[in-house]
Design an enzyme around this catalytic site. Sequence first.
Site, short mmCIF file in Angstrom:
data_model
loop_
_atom_site.label_atom_id
_atom_site.label_comp_id
_atom_site.label_asym_id
_atom_site.label_seq_id
_atom_site.Cartn_x
_atom_site.Cartn_y
_atom_site.Cartn_z
N ASN A 80 -32.10 -45.92 -24.90
CA ASN A 80 -33.17 -44.94 -24.98
C ASN A 80 -32.55 -43.55 -24.91
OD1 ASN A 80 -35.26 -43.11 -24.41
ND2 ASN A 80 -36.38 -44.54 -23.12
N CYS A 131 -39.73 -37.62 -24.75
CA CYS A 131 -39.39 -38.53 -25.83
C CYS A 131 -40.20 -38.30 -27.10
CB CYS A 131 -39.56 -39.97 -25.38
SG CYS A 131 -38.62 -40.37 -23.88
N HIS A 140 -40.34 -43.97 -31.35
CA HIS A 140 -39.34 -43.66 -30.32
C HIS A 140 -38.73 -44.96 -29.83
CE1 HIS A 140 -37.45 -42.71 -26.60
NE2 HIS A 140 -38.46 -43.10 -25.84
#
EC number: 2.3.1.180
Length: 332
Positions: free
Chosen positions: A284, A117, A254
């Site tokens: 996500n 990520c 993020h």
Amino acid sequence: MNTASSKARITAIGTYVPERRMTNEDLEKLVDTNDEWIVQRTGMRERRISGEQEFTSDLCIRAVENLMQTYGKNVEDVDLIMVATTTADYPFPSVACLIQEHFNIKSTGAFDLNATCAGFAYGLHVANGLISSGLHRKVLVVGGETLSKVTDYTDRATCILFGDGAGAVLVEADEVNPGFLASIQGTDGSGGMHVYRSGISKSMHGLSLQGDGHMVQNGREVYKWATRTVAAGIKELLSRAHMNIEDIDWFVPHSANLRMIESMCEKSGFSLENTLYSVEYMGNTSAASIPLALGLGVQEGKLKHGETLLLYGFGGGLTHAGLVIRWGVPDL
């Protein structure tokens, strides 16, 4: 490092998400969950899901096409393609090579980068370094994921989280108006067991990590590490940039979880109103979440040319990376 000697800036952005939406109501039909529970704990309402024959390279190519169409850019003279992803179409060839083939770019380097990520932030850091050193002039940095293909939809703790998407930026040489002001990276490999994907049996710190290719996550431990680490990283990053919170126009973390973002804002001093995120309707999306948030900021008329941003990626590894940049993309 302080990147005051930067000779690069971001000049264009493009994004793409699949058409299919997976709502919280859809997830109620798969596992024991409900909309109220998901929103309360994650802030997520929808996530985009790729088609059966739609892969990471397909999303990345569409994101690059969107960049070209939106800003009138060409990629014929791109001299490096870098794709941040953990869900490549194949172990090899890389997604970057598939992008090169699609656009028939005659002379370019191409490779994939896996920092989970934090991948997009790492990609920007590498692109700036390569351009500022004089090794490259025009780098295509892409973050793309099809996480739905590695999500276990019988695991109620993880299947509510992940979605698919891609975002691409051009980083070009510019000695007059460079855009990279400071950067930071860090790693805590001892926490790698808290979020992983494994197709083989392997032990880590005495624990057997067995998997079938699906993601496994200890959300509580990742949450604690991320909120603590990012808050400290932001403080150090601002110090390296010789800036205060008030000097930053937009915080772009993020988009792992909206509650996590809220905690980071509280710990660091950013307001949620000055934070760009993509988690609410895209979930996500790992390496794609920061460029998707930037794209939304542009589309909604929030993010403007010349504004100062603090980007921060964090995730599996455990690894993290942050940058302070001056937004060099022209307003639409």
